[in-house]
Each structure stands twice: as C-alpha cells, then as structure tokens.
Scaffold this motif. Structure first.
Motif, PDB file in Angstrom:
ATOM      1  N   GLY A   1       0.776  -1.234   0.000  1.00  0.00           N
ATOM      2  CA  GLY A   1       0.000   0.000   0.000  1.00  0.00           C
ATOM      3  C   GLY A   1       0.804   1.280   0.000  1.00  0.00           C
ATOM      4  N   LYS A   2       2.095   1.203  -0.203  1.00  0.00           N
ATOM      5  CA  LYS A   2       2.963   2.392  -0.164  1.00  0.00           C
ATOM      6  C   LYS A   2       3.116   3.086  -1.513  1.00  0.00           C
ATOM      7  CE  LYS A   2       4.358   2.463   4.153  1.00  0.00           C
ATOM      8  NZ  LYS A   2       4.239   3.618   5.015  1.00  0.00           N
ATOM      9  N   GLY A   3       2.669   2.467  -2.621  1.00  0.00           N
ATOM     10  CA  GLY A   3       2.753   3.121  -3.925  1.00  0.00           C
ATOM     11  C   GLY A   3       3.810   2.559  -4.862  1.00  0.00           C
ATOM     12  N   LYS A   4       4.239   1.334  -4.619  1.00  0.00           N
ATOM     13  CA  LYS A   4       5.268   0.720  -5.470  1.00  0.00           C
ATOM     14  C   LYS A   4       4.784   0.547  -6.909  1.00  0.00           C
ATOM     15  CE  LYS A   4       5.402  -2.785  -2.783  1.00  0.00           C
ATOM     16  NZ  LYS A   4       4.405  -2.237  -1.851  1.00  0.00           N
ATOM     17  N   THR A   5       3.537   0.143  -7.084  1.00  0.00           N
ATOM     18  CA  THR A   5       2.996  -0.079  -8.429  1.00  0.00           C
ATOM     19  C   THR A   5       3.009   1.212  -9.228  1.00  0.00           C
ATOM     20  OG1 THR A   5       1.662  -1.961  -7.723  1.00  0.00           O
ATOM     21  CG2 THR A   5       0.964  -0.820  -9.731  1.00  0.00           C
ATOM     22  N   LYS A   6       2.669   2.327  -8.608  1.00  0.00           N
ATOM     23  CA  LYS A   6       2.687   3.608  -9.317  1.00  0.00           C
ATOM     24  C   LYS A   6       4.099   3.927  -9.804  1.00  0.00           C
ATOM     25  CE  LYS A   6       1.492   8.465  -9.181  1.00  0.00           C
ATOM     26  NZ  LYS A   6       2.073   8.619 -10.468  1.00  0.00           N
ATOM     27  N   HIS A   7       5.101   3.702  -8.962  1.00  0.00           N
ATOM     28  CA  HIS A   7       6.493   3.934  -9.374  1.00  0.00           C
ATOM     29  C   HIS A   7       6.874   3.006 -10.524  1.00  0.00           C
ATOM     30  CE1 HIS A   7       8.223   6.871  -6.593  1.00  0.00           C
ATOM     31  NE2 HIS A   7       7.367   6.393  -5.693  1.00  0.00           N
ATOM     32  N   LEU A   8       6.456   1.751 -10.443  1.00  0.00           N
ATOM     33  CA  LEU A   8       6.768   0.777 -11.492  1.00  0.00           C
ATOM     34  C   LEU A   8       6.108   1.182 -12.813  1.00  0.00           C
ATOM     35  CD1 LEU A   8       8.419  -1.889 -11.550  1.00  0.00           C
ATOM     36  CD2 LEU A   8       6.254  -3.096 -11.306  1.00  0.00           C
ATOM     37  N   LEU A   9       4.849   1.596 -12.756  1.00  0.00           N
ATOM     38  CA  LEU A   9       4.137   2.036 -13.959  1.00  0.00           C
ATOM     39  C   LEU A   9       4.786   3.276 -14.566  1.00  0.00           C
ATOM     40  CD1 LEU A   9       0.469   1.496 -12.765  1.00  0.00           C
ATOM     41  CD2 LEU A   9       1.588   0.278 -14.638  1.00  0.00           C
ATOM     42  N   ASP A  10       5.154   4.233 -13.719  1.00  0.00           N
ATOM     43  CA  ASP A  10       5.834   5.445 -14.214  1.00  0.00           C
ATOM     44  C   ASP A  10       7.149   5.081 -14.891  1.00  0.00           C
ATOM     45  OD1 ASP A  10       3.773   6.991 -13.220  1.00  0.00           O
ATOM     46  OD2 ASP A  10       4.883   7.677 -11.450  1.00  0.00           O
TER      47      ASP A  10
ATOM     48  N   VAL B   1      18.287  -1.745  -4.603  1.00  0.00           N
ATOM     49  CA  VAL B   1      17.100  -0.919  -4.348  1.00  0.00           C
ATOM     50  C   VAL B   1      17.250   0.432  -5.048  1.00  0.00           C
ATOM     51  CG1 VAL B   1      15.733   0.241  -2.576  1.00  0.00           C
ATOM     52  CG2 VAL B   1      16.592  -2.073  -2.179  1.00  0.00           C
ATOM     53  N   VAL B   2      16.276   0.774  -5.900  1.00  0.00           N
ATOM     54  CA  VAL B   2      16.277   2.078  -6.576  1.00  0.00           C
ATOM     55  C   VAL B   2      15.217   3.002  -5.990  1.00  0.00           C
ATOM     56  CG1 VAL B   2      17.317   1.323  -8.731  1.00  0.00           C
ATOM     57  CG2 VAL B   2      14.850   1.197  -8.466  1.00  0.00           C
ATOM     58  N   VAL B   3      14.160   2.420  -5.419  1.00  0.00           N
ATOM     59  CA  VAL B   3      13.114   3.203  -4.745  1.00  0.00           C
ATOM     60  C   VAL B   3      12.735   2.454  -3.483  1.00  0.00           C
ATOM     61  CG1 VAL B   3      10.763   4.118  -4.878  1.00  0.00           C
ATOM     62  CG2 VAL B   3      12.182   4.098  -6.932  1.00  0.00           C
ATOM     63  N   SER B   4      12.748   3.176  -2.357  1.00  0.00           N
ATOM     64  CA  SER B   4      12.329   2.595  -1.093  1.00  0.00           C
ATOM     65  C   SER B   4      11.215   3.474  -0.521  1.00  0.00           C
ATOM     66  CB  SER B   4      13.515   2.544  -0.120  1.00  0.00           C
ATOM     67  OG  SER B   4      13.094   2.001   1.112  1.00  0.00           O
ATOM     68  N   LEU B   5      10.074   2.877  -0.306  1.00  0.00           N
ATOM     69  CA  LEU B   5       8.898   3.629   0.181  1.00  0.00           C
ATOM     70  C   LEU B   5       8.536   3.210   1.598  1.00  0.00           C
ATOM     71  CD1 LEU B   5       6.851   3.276  -3.091  1.00  0.00           C
ATOM     72  CD2 LEU B   5       8.065   5.291  -2.329  1.00  0.00           C
TER      73      LEU B   5
ATOM     74  N   SER C   1       8.911  -4.944  -8.166  1.00  0.00           N
ATOM     75  CA  SER C   1       8.331  -4.382  -6.941  1.00  0.00           C
ATOM     76  C   SER C   1       8.168  -5.508  -5.925  1.00  0.00           C
ATOM     77  CB  SER C   1       6.988  -3.700  -7.209  1.00  0.00           C
ATOM     78  OG  SER C   1       5.956  -4.628  -7.379  1.00  0.00           O
ATOM     79  N   VAL C   2       8.665  -5.246  -4.704  1.00  0.00           N
ATOM     80  CA  VAL C   2       8.647  -6.242  -3.634  1.00  0.00           C
ATOM     81  C   VAL C   2       8.021  -5.613  -2.393  1.00  0.00           C
ATOM     82  CG1 VAL C   2      10.048  -7.820  -2.245  1.00  0.00           C
ATOM     83  CG2 VAL C   2      10.784  -7.227  -4.551  1.00  0.00           C
ATOM     84  N   SER C   3       7.000  -6.262  -1.857  1.00  0.00           N
ATOM     85  CA  SER C   3       6.304  -5.754  -0.668  1.00  0.00           C
ATOM     86  C   SER C   3       7.054  -6.124   0.608  1.00  0.00           C
ATOM     87  CB  SER C   3       4.870  -6.298  -0.621  1.00  0.00           C
ATOM     88  OG  SER C   3       4.124  -5.769  -1.677  1.00  0.00           O
TER      89      SER C   3
ATOM     90  N   ASP D   1       5.562  -6.792 -11.219  1.00  0.00           N
ATOM     91  CA  ASP D   1       4.791  -6.226 -10.114  1.00  0.00           C
ATOM     92  C   ASP D   1       4.313  -7.366  -9.216  1.00  0.00           C
ATOM     93  OD1 ASP D   1       3.652  -4.281  -8.563  1.00  0.00           O
ATOM     94  OD2 ASP D   1       2.052  -3.770  -9.962  1.00  0.00           O
ATOM     95  N   ASN D   2       4.083  -7.057  -7.945  1.00  0.00           N
ATOM     96  CA  ASN D   2       3.602  -8.063  -6.986  1.00  0.00           C
ATOM     97  C   ASN D   2       4.487  -9.313  -7.006  1.00  0.00           C
ATOM     98  OD1 ASN D   2       1.061  -6.727  -6.064  1.00  0.00           O
ATOM     99  ND2 ASN D   2       0.620  -6.863  -8.259  1.00  0.00           N
ATOM    100  N   PHE D   3       5.785  -9.107  -6.923  1.00  0.00           N
ATOM    101  CA  PHE D   3       6.752 -10.195  -7.087  1.00  0.00           C
ATOM    102  C   PHE D   3       6.526 -11.356  -6.126  1.00  0.00           C
ATOM    103  CE2 PHE D   3      11.135 -11.926  -6.308  1.00  0.00           C
ATOM    104  CZ  PHE D   3      11.269 -12.547  -7.538  1.00  0.00           C
TER     105      PHE D   3
END
Length: 139
Positions: free
Chosen positions: A10-19, A135-139, A119-121, A85-87
């Motif tokens: 729920g932190k927004g990983k999918t949005k970063h992946l899509l962008d 790690v390139v993005v950490s939320l 993306s890894v939850s 996504d959703n690895f």
C-alpha cells in the motif's frame, strides 16, 4: 541488471513501477514486458508494452515462475526489460526466499541481457544486505 522497488503493502510501489515502464518505452529500442497478477493496471500502461497476467497460467512455485520468465525471454529476442509487479505473490515466495530468487534473475539478466525491475512488498530494512544495493526506490 536487477532493480528493486521496495516498501510495505500500500505504499505506492505499483505507481512507481508504472511510471518507470511508461518512461522507459519512449527510449527503448527493443520490447518491454510488464507482469502483473491481474489486469487492473492495463489502461495505465502504454499500448506498446506487453502486459502478461501471471495468474492466467498454472504457476505454483518460484521455480515454475522462473521457468515462465525464461520462456518469455526465449520467445522474444528483442526483449530489453521486464517489469515484475507483486513479485512475492506472482513468484509464490515467502520473504525469506527473496534472495535466491533475485540471484537467479540476476544470472538470467546477465545471460540474456534483459533488465528486471521488480516491486517487492518488503521494507528495505528487512532485506538481506546483498539485495540492498539493488534498491532504486524505497517507500
């Protein structure tokens, strides 16, 4: 190369992946593939990106998932990048099983020159030290 986008659910990983995938398609000379557990984000992807719904296939464990990825790579010699996504869900992994799976993907990446953006939850602090450099993005 393997890159990770990490953070709790729920932190927004999918949005970063899509962008990231939608930006990458503009400069790509080859093909890009986006693997997801469902088609919810289908309309947010550029139409030049191939969407594959993993749940449509009989994949029951990580080895089958890695084989599935190898099958995709073997059929597309112009494949440049794969976005996963959703690895943990798609690869049927528990948190402690992430490291060996990422190591396999790193070998596949080096062998076939395909980059993986995943993306890894999981919170970055819970990752093994060997994966923190990816790690390139950490939320």
């Amino acid at each position: 190369m393997v890159q990770l986008i990490v953070g709790n659910k729920g932190k927004g990983k999918t949005k970063h992946l899509l962008d990231k995938v939608n930006s990458a398609i503009k400069a790509a000379s080859g093909n890009l593939v986006y693997l997801d557990k469902n088609s919810k984000n289908m309309y947010e992807l550029n139409n030049k990106i191939r969407l594959i719904i993993v749940s449509d296939y009989p994949i029951n464990d990580c080895d089958e998932f890695i084989g599935f990825i190898c099958g995709i790579i073997s059929q597309d010699h112009d494949l440049e990048q794969m976005y996963l996504d959703n690895f943990l869900v798609n690869a049927h992994l528990k948190q402690e099983e992430i490291e060996p799976a990422i190591e396999k993907l790193e070998k596949i990446s080096n062998m076939f020159h395909v980059d993986f953006i995943i993306s890894v939850s999981v919170d970055e602090s819970e990752l093994p030290e060997t994966l923190k450099e990816k790690v390139v993005v950490s939320l």
